[in-house]
Write a protein that holds these residues in place. Structure first.
Motif, PDB file in Angstrom:
ATOM      1  N   ALA A 118       0.939  -1.136   0.115  1.00  0.00           N
ATOM      2  CA  ALA A 118       0.095   0.123  -0.054  1.00  0.00           C
ATOM      3  C   ALA A 118       0.891   1.033  -0.093  1.00  0.00           C
ATOM      4  N   VAL A 119       2.043   1.274   0.560  1.00  0.00           N
ATOM      5  CA  VAL A 119       3.062   2.505   0.668  1.00  0.00           C
ATOM      6  C   VAL A 119       3.744   2.702  -0.363  1.00  0.00           C
ATOM      7  N   ALA A 120       3.935   1.430  -1.118  1.00  0.00           N
ATOM      8  CA  ALA A 120       4.621   1.736  -2.397  1.00  0.00           C
ATOM      9  C   ALA A 120       3.844   2.509  -3.801  1.00  0.00           C
ATOM     10  N   THR A 121       2.487   2.414  -3.276  1.00  0.00           N
ATOM     11  CA  THR A 121       1.624   2.947  -4.245  1.00  0.00           C
ATOM     12  C   THR A 121       1.832   4.830  -4.147  1.00  0.00           C
ATOM     13  N   LYS A 122       2.465   4.925  -2.973  1.00  0.00           N
ATOM     14  CA  LYS A 122       2.764   6.351  -2.645  1.00  0.00           C
ATOM     15  C   LYS A 122       3.979   7.020  -3.630  1.00  0.00           C
ATOM     16  N   TYR A 123       4.618   6.022  -4.159  1.00  0.00           N
ATOM     17  CA  TYR A 123       5.926   6.617  -4.690  1.00  0.00           C
ATOM     18  C   TYR A 123       5.948   5.772  -6.105  1.00  0.00           C
ATOM     19  N   ILE A 124       5.062   5.103  -6.419  1.00  0.00           N
ATOM     20  CA  ILE A 124       4.765   4.674  -7.944  1.00  0.00           C
ATOM     21  C   ILE A 124       3.606   5.255  -8.754  1.00  0.00           C
ATOM     22  N   LYS A 125       4.176   5.920  -9.701  1.00  0.00           N
ATOM     23  CA  LYS A 125       2.794   6.475 -10.628  1.00  0.00           C
ATOM     24  C   LYS A 125       1.746   5.600 -11.085  1.00  0.00           C
ATOM     25  N   GLY A 126       0.689   6.070 -11.178  1.00  0.00           N
ATOM     26  CA  GLY A 126      -0.584   5.297 -11.599  1.00  0.00           C
ATOM     27  C   GLY A 126      -0.112   4.402 -12.831  1.00  0.00           C
TER      28      GLY A 126
END
Lengths: 99, 353
Positions: B271-279
Motif C-alpha cells: 500500500a505504501v509503495a503506491t505512494k511512490y509509484i505513478k498510476g
C-alpha cells in the motif's frame, strides 16, 4: 374425532420421516454427506478447544471465525502501522496525482 | 526441526509455518499494491505447503478478508478509497456473483462446462492484458507527441478514454463520487459491478483481477482510487466467502492467522509503495501479473487435451505463479524502500536547512 386426528397426524409424521429413507433404500438417494471431524487427540490447550468447537457446532465455529478475522486484521494492521510510523515517512497523504 | 511445523487442528496436517509467513508477505505486498485478493497466487502456494485443495481455497479466502482490511485501512488514510462507490458497487457485485454462481450450477447440470469456463477465463485475461498494454502504448504515444510539440503531457491524461463515452450516459439518478472525481449515472457503477460480479461467479474467482481494470477503464477511476476501492470490495466479499467456506468446514483459521502476520507487513509495504509509484507504473506491473496468471491458467488447460503431461504442467504452473509472486514482490518492495529513503532524506535535508 380428536383420537382420529391424532392418529392421522401420527401417520403423516411417520410417512414424512420414513419416505426419504424408503427412497434412499430404493437407490434414489445421492451420496451420503461427508462429515469431516477434527482429530483432537493430539491437540492441547487452545488448539484442542478450537478443534472441539469445530466438531460440536459449525454454526458457532463460523460465527467465531467471522468475528475473529476482522478483529485480528485490525490488530495486526494497527501493529504494522505502529512499526511503519517509526520509519519516518508521511503515512497520511500521497503527493502523486496521476491517473 | 519439529518446532518449524505446526499441526493444523481441523485439516490434521503438519504445516511448515515460516512458509505460511513468507507466502503471506508475498501476497500481502501484491494485494496491497494492486488491490486484489490474489486467490490465483495463494491457493497453489498453500497446496505446495501441504494443504488439501478444499482447505487451501477456504483458508485463502479467510486470510484474504483480513489482509484486505489491513490494506484498506492504509489506503483509506492515503485517501485512495471511495467508500460511496464501494458501497454502490457492493450491491451489484453480490447480486451478480449469485447470478453467476447459480448460472454455472445450471450449466453443470446440463453438461460439462469445466473446459468452457477455463477458456472463458483465458479470453478475459487476454482482453485485460490487451487493454492494459494498449492503454500504456497510447499514453506513451501521447507523451512523445507532446514532447515533440515542446509541451508537457497533463498528469491526468490517459491512453484509453472509454470512460468519457460512458460518462455521457445521463440516466438518473446521477451520482458525484468525490474521491474518484467522477460524476456519472448511478447505473454505470451498478452495471459494472453486476457484470464483474457475474463473471467472478461464473469463473469461481474473487473478482479483483476483473474489477480493478473495470474501475479504471469503464468508470474512469484514477489508478490509486481503483486499487483502494477494489480492496474495500474484496474485504467485504472475502468476509462473506470466509463465512460460507467456514460453515462448510473448509477453513483453517490457524493457518490464516499465521499468514496474516506476514500479510500485515506485506500489505503495508504494497500500500505504501503506491505512494511512490505513478498510476501508470501500477498499471504496467498489473499487466505483468495478469500475463503470469494467464500462463498459469493455460498450463492447467493443456492437460485436458494431453493428460500424459499433467504432472509437468502442474509443476510449471506452480513455478510460473510463485515466480511472478516473487518477482513482483521484490520489485514493489524495492520501489517502496527507495521511495521511503528518498522521502526521509528530503525531510532531513529540509530540517537541516
Amino acid at each position: 374425532m380428536r383420537r382420529l386426528w391424532t392418529k392421522l397426524l401420527g401417520l403423516g409424521t411417520l410417512v414424512a420421516l420414513l419416505l426419504p429413507e424408503m427412497v434412499l433404500a430404493a437407490g434414489g438417494g445421492g451420496a451420503a454427506p461427508v462429515v469431516i471431524v477434527a482429530d483432537t487427540r493430539k491437540l492441547s490447550g487452545l488448539m484442542a478447544w478450537w478443534g472441539d468447537l469445530y466438531n460440536e457446532s459449525h454454526v458457532y465455529f463460523t460465527m467465531v471465525t467471522v468475528i475473529l478475522i476482522p478483529l485480528i486484521g485490525v490488530l495486526f494492521g494497527t501493529l504494522a502501522d505502529l512499526i511503519m510510523s517509526h520509519v519516518g515517512i508521511d503515512l497520511k497523504s500521497r503527493d502523486l496525482a496521476e491517473h | 526441526m519439529d518446532w518449524l511445523y505446526v499441526l493444523m487442528p481441523i485439516a490434521g496436517v503438519h504445516i511448515f509455518w515460516p512458509g505460511l509467513i513468507i507466502l503471506g508477505i508475498g501476497v500481502g505486498i501484491i494485494g496491497g499494491f494492486f488491490g486484489m485478493g490474489g486467490a490465483w497466487m495463494v491457493t497453489p502456494g498453500l497446496n505446495i505447503l501441504g494443504f488439501p485443495m478444499a482447505f487451501a481455497i477456504g483458508t485463502d479466502i479467510a486470510h484474504m478478508a483480513g489482509k484486505s482490511l489491513i490494506s484498506t485501512m492504509r489506503h483509506g488514510k492515503f485517501g485512495n478509497v471511495d467508500y460511496k462507490l464501494g458501497l454502490i458497487m457492493l450491491v451489484g457485485t453480490v447480486i451478480g456473483f449469485e447470478v453467476g454462481a447459480q448460472m454455472i450450477m445450471w450449466l453443470e447440470r446440463i453438461g460439462r462446462v469445466d473446459m468452457i469456463v477455463r477458456w472463458l477465463y483465458v479470453l478475459l485475461l487476454l482482453l485485460i492484458t490487451w487493454m492494459v498494454f494498449s492503454d500504456i502504448a497510447k499514453r506513451r504515444k501521447k507523451e512523445r507527441e507532446a514532447k515533440a510539440a515542446g509541451e508537457e503531457l497533463d498528469a491526468l491524461a490517459t491512453g484509453l478514454e472509454w470512460h468519457k463515452t460512458f460518462h455521457k450516459i445521463k440516466i438518473p439518478p446521477m451520482v458525484h463520487l468525490k474521491v474518484a472525481g467522477i460524476y456519472c449515472s448511478a447505473w454505470l457503477p451498478i452495471t459494472v459491478s453486476f457484470l464483474t460480479g457475474w463473471l467472478a461467479g461464473i469463473l469461481g474467482i474473487g473478482g479483483g483481477l476483473i474489477r480493478m481494470p473495470a474501475l479504471i477503464y469503464i468508470l474512469g477511476c484514477p489508478t490509486h482510487v481503483a486499487v483502494g476501492t477494489d480492496l474495500f470490495e474484496v474485504m467485504i466479499s472475502g468476509l462473506y466467502g470466509a463465512a460460507t467456506y467456514t460453515y462448510k468446514g473448509r477453513v483453517e483459521l490457524v493457518a490464516a492467522i499465521i499468514m496474516l502476520v506476514g500479510a500485515a507487513m506485506g500489505a503495508q509495504i504494497g500500500a505504501v509503495a503506491t505512494k511512490y509509484i505513478k498510476g501508470y507504473g501500477i498499471r504496467i506491473a498489473f499487466g505483468c501479473a495478469v500475463v503470469g496468471c494467464t500462463f498459469s491458467v493455460i498450463l492447467k488447460i493443456i492437460p485436458m487435451y494431453i493428460p500424459s503431461i499433467q504432472a509437468t504442467c502442474d509443476v510449471l504452473a506452480t513455478v510460473v505463479v510463485l515466480g511472478v509472486v516473487a518477482a513482483l514482490s521484490v520489485y514493489i518492495s524495492l520501489k517502496m524502500f527507495q521511495g521511503a529513503a528518498e522521502e526521509v532524506r528530503r525531510k532531513n535535508a529540509a530540517t537541516g536547512s
